[in-house]
Every structure is written in C-alpha cells, then in structure tokens.
Design a protein around this motif. Structure first.
Motif, short mmCIF file in Angstrom:
data_model
loop_
_atom_site.label_atom_id
_atom_site.label_comp_id
_atom_site.label_asym_id
_atom_site.label_seq_id
_atom_site.Cartn_x
_atom_site.Cartn_y
_atom_site.Cartn_z
N ALA A 1 -7.28 -50.25 4.88
CA ALA A 1 -5.91 -49.85 5.22
C ALA A 1 -5.57 -50.13 6.67
O ALA A 1 -4.49 -50.64 6.99
N VAL A 2 -6.48 -49.78 7.59
CA VAL A 2 -6.16 -49.90 9.02
C VAL A 2 -7.20 -50.67 9.81
O VAL A 2 -7.03 -50.90 11.01
N GLY A 3 -8.30 -51.06 9.19
CA GLY A 3 -9.31 -51.83 9.91
C GLY A 3 -10.28 -50.95 10.69
O GLY A 3 -10.08 -49.74 10.84
N ALA B 1 -6.69 -43.42 13.04
CA ALA B 1 -5.35 -43.08 12.53
C ALA B 1 -5.38 -42.40 11.18
O ALA B 1 -4.46 -41.66 10.84
N LEU B 2 -6.42 -42.63 10.40
CA LEU B 2 -6.49 -42.04 9.07
C LEU B 2 -7.50 -40.91 8.97
O LEU B 2 -7.29 -39.95 8.24
N VAL B 3 -8.60 -41.02 9.67
CA VAL B 3 -9.67 -40.03 9.52
C VAL B 3 -9.56 -38.89 10.53
O VAL B 3 -9.82 -37.73 10.19
N ILE B 4 -9.16 -39.19 11.75
CA ILE B 4 -9.19 -38.18 12.81
C ILE B 4 -7.82 -37.60 13.12
O ILE B 4 -7.63 -36.38 13.14
N THR B 5 -6.83 -38.46 13.38
CA THR B 5 -5.53 -37.98 13.86
C THR B 5 -4.83 -37.03 12.87
O THR B 5 -4.34 -35.97 13.29
N PRO B 6 -4.74 -37.33 11.57
CA PRO B 6 -4.12 -36.36 10.66
C PRO B 6 -4.86 -35.03 10.62
O PRO B 6 -4.23 -33.97 10.52
N ALA B 7 -6.19 -35.08 10.68
CA ALA B 7 -6.97 -33.84 10.67
C ALA B 7 -6.73 -33.05 11.95
O ALA B 7 -6.65 -31.81 11.92
N ALA B 8 -6.61 -33.75 13.08
CA ALA B 8 -6.32 -33.06 14.35
C ALA B 8 -4.94 -32.41 14.29
O ALA B 8 -4.76 -31.28 14.79
N THR B 9 -3.99 -33.08 13.70
CA THR B 9 -2.64 -32.51 13.53
C THR B 9 -2.69 -31.29 12.61
O THR B 9 -2.05 -30.26 12.89
N ILE C 1 2.26 -49.72 11.74
CA ILE C 1 3.20 -48.64 11.45
C ILE C 1 2.45 -47.38 11.03
O ILE C 1 2.84 -46.26 11.41
N ILE C 2 1.38 -47.53 10.25
CA ILE C 2 0.58 -46.37 9.84
C ILE C 2 0.02 -45.65 11.05
O ILE C 2 0.09 -44.42 11.16
N VAL C 3 -0.54 -46.40 11.99
CA VAL C 3 -1.10 -45.81 13.21
C VAL C 3 0.01 -45.13 14.02
O VAL C 3 -0.17 -44.02 14.55
N THR D 1 0.16 -41.10 14.82
CA THR D 1 0.20 -40.63 16.21
C THR D 1 1.45 -39.81 16.48
O THR D 1 1.41 -38.80 17.19
N LEU D 2 2.57 -40.22 15.89
CA LEU D 2 3.84 -39.50 16.07
C LEU D 2 3.76 -38.11 15.49
O LEU D 2 4.22 -37.13 16.12
N PHE D 3 3.18 -37.97 14.29
CA PHE D 3 3.01 -36.64 13.69
C PHE D 3 2.18 -35.73 14.59
O PHE D 3 2.50 -34.55 14.77
N TRP D 4 1.11 -36.28 15.14
CA TRP D 4 0.25 -35.50 16.03
C TRP D 4 1.00 -35.08 17.30
O TRP D 4 0.90 -33.93 17.74
N ALA D 5 1.77 -36.01 17.88
CA ALA D 5 2.51 -35.70 19.11
C ALA D 5 3.56 -34.62 18.86
O ALA D 5 3.74 -33.71 19.69
N ILE D 6 4.23 -34.68 17.72
CA ILE D 6 5.24 -33.66 17.39
C ILE D 6 4.57 -32.30 17.21
O ILE D 6 5.07 -31.28 17.70
N ALA D 7 3.43 -32.27 16.51
CA ALA D 7 2.72 -31.01 16.30
C ALA D 7 2.26 -30.43 17.62
O ALA D 7 2.35 -29.21 17.83
N LYS D 8 1.76 -31.28 18.53
CA LYS D 8 1.34 -30.80 19.84
C LYS D 8 2.52 -30.23 20.62
O LYS D 8 2.40 -29.18 21.27
N ALA D 9 3.65 -30.91 20.56
CA ALA D 9 4.83 -30.46 21.30
C ALA D 9 5.34 -29.13 20.76
O ALA D 9 5.67 -28.22 21.53
#
Length: 278
Positions: free
Chosen positions: A201-203, A209-217, A257-259, A263-271
């Motif tokens: 999916a992302v290389g 972008a798929l394994v860490i960032t969504p879980a961090a969010t 776009i997936i990445v 990242t955008l979801f994580w940034a919004i959650a952090k904000a």
C-alpha cells in the motif's frame, strides 16, 4: 521544462469502478485491520523503530525474490519474519532490541541493494517496493491478506492478555510469570506479517503512515486498548479509502495521499488534545 498537472479528472467515477480499484479497496480493508490492531501494540511496546526496520529488512527478500523469479511478497515475508525472529530472540529488553534491530537493519539494507544490482528487473521494481503500489494488488494477494487477518485475530484471541500485560508493564508482567521472551518473539513475528501485507500500500519507506501514525492518533483519542485498536483501524482504513478516491480524482500517487491523510488526522488530534488541555 516539464510541468506537473494536478487537474481534476472528470472521469474519476469510472476509474473507481475499475477492477484494479476494487482490489485496492478490498485490500485496504484487510491491511487497515491488521495495521490498526498491531499498531497499538507497537507503540505500547516502544517498538516503533523495529516496525519501521522490519519493512527495510524485507527489502532483500523482495529484491531477491525478483532475482529468482518468485513472488515479491513471499520473499519479503520470509526475510521480515527471519529478521523479526532474530530481533525478538536477541533483544529481550528494549535497549537490546534497539541494538539488534539496527544491526539487522543495516545488514539487510545492504543486502537488498546488492540483490538489486544483480538484476535489472529488481532495480525496476525498487520504486514500487520503496513507495508502494496498491493499485497493482491481485486477487491472490487479497486472499492471502484475508487468511492472514483471520490467523491474526485467532492468535491474538489466545495471547491477548499476556501480550497486552507485557506491552504495558514488562517488569510487572515478568514478575507475574508472563513469558516475556515468548511474547517478544510472538510480537515480532506477527509484526513481520503485518508489515508484509502493508508494504504494497505505501512501500517500505512510508510504512509509518499505516502502522504507527493511526495508532498514535488513536492513543490520543481513546482511553482503553480495545477502543484504541478500533479507532486506529478505522483511521487507517479512512486514509486508504479516501486516498484511493482522491488519487482517482487527481493525478497523485495513492501512497502520497494516504501518508498525507494519516499525518493530517494525527495533527488534528494533537491540536484538539492541546486545546482541551488548556
């Protein structure tokens, strides 16, 4: 001088109904489930570097498979699993795992480049291995993803409590008799499988972008492990599916776009979390 054209494609609905897009959407569902569930454990066990490294450790397996005329996913899975078992066996503590991970990663990356130089076909496929090619996923790969997800859920149902206990507090879990070494090896072996199905999916370079960032969010939004896993899987799926739709509408690589969405979801959650903390 060439220019980049990001013009809207009015035929994007037709692109979404193409068979390769259908395969990409279905594959995204299975990838998101596996990545979301294991992403939580990866963060809880402070093994984000190991997860990222496993993708690169699978690189020589992918290039070697091309060299031998074998499926890329098979070669990547074998090398990722082998590296995971070595890291899990050598790194009983977090600090030891970091050293073992870095050592295996360096050797595997060099070996992958060596294999790529031996085969022009491997060199040509390096871009898809490094950055993903979700639009080329086949029906056979989807079947493999589905089987892996079933096995993953069954295995987690068996080892969920000791794995979660050892992830949240390793010392107390060891004192209570949890086999820490077995949990380390089991976790790394499962992660090798998750990385193998997520890479298309992302290389290997964008696996975060798929394994860490969504879980961090999800950890920011959820108060319990189970809720965090569910939210992580949903965010991962949303990143993939929305990314596929936008890539059909505009000429941009799906992995980019997936990445970006992840990242955008994580940034919004952090904000939002920062605003609530004020």
């Amino acid at each position: 001088m060439s220019t980049i054209d990001f013009s809207f494609d009015p035929e994007w609905m037709g692109t979404l109904t193409a068979p390769f897009m259908t395969n990409a959407f279905v594959a995204g569902l299975f990838i998101a489930l596996a990545a979301g569930v294991m992403g939580y454990f990866t963060i809880a066990r402070h093994s984000t570097f190991a997860a990222h490294a496993l993708a690169h450790i699978g690189l020589p397996g992918a290039t070697g498979a091309v060299l031998l005329g074998l499926p890329v996913s098979l070669g990547m899975g074998v090398f990722a699993l082998g590296g995971a078992l070595v890291i899990g066996a050598l790194g009983k503590r977090v600090s030891e795992r970091e050293i073992a991970t870095g050592t295996v990663l360096a050797f595997a990356t060099g070996l992958g480049l060596f294999f790529a130089r031996l085969s022009s076909s491997a060199s040509q496929q390096m871009q898809s291995i490094l950055f993903g090619s979700i639009l080329t996923i086949t029906t056979d790969q989807i079947i493999g993803f589905a089987i892996f997800d079933v096995l993953l859920l069954v295995l987690l149902a068996v080892i969920y409590r000791p794995l979660l206990f050892s992830s949240l507090d390793e010392q107390v879990a060891q004192a209570k008799g949890v086999p820490i070494g077995v949990m380390n090896v089991a976790f790394m072996a499962i992660m090798a499988g998750v990385i193998t199905i997520a890479v298309p999916a992302v290389g290997t370079l964008l696996i975060f972008a798929l394994v860490i960032t969504p879980a961090a969010t999800a950890n920011i939004l959820a108060g319990s492990p189970f809720k965090a896993m569910v939210i992580a899987s949903v965010l991962c799926l949303a990143s993939i599916w929305i990314g596929l739709v936008l890539s059909a509408m505009f000429p941009a690589p799906p992995s980019f776009i997936i990445v970006t969405l992840s990242t955008l979801f994580w940034a919004i959650a952090k904000a939002v979390s920062a605003l609530k903390a004020r």
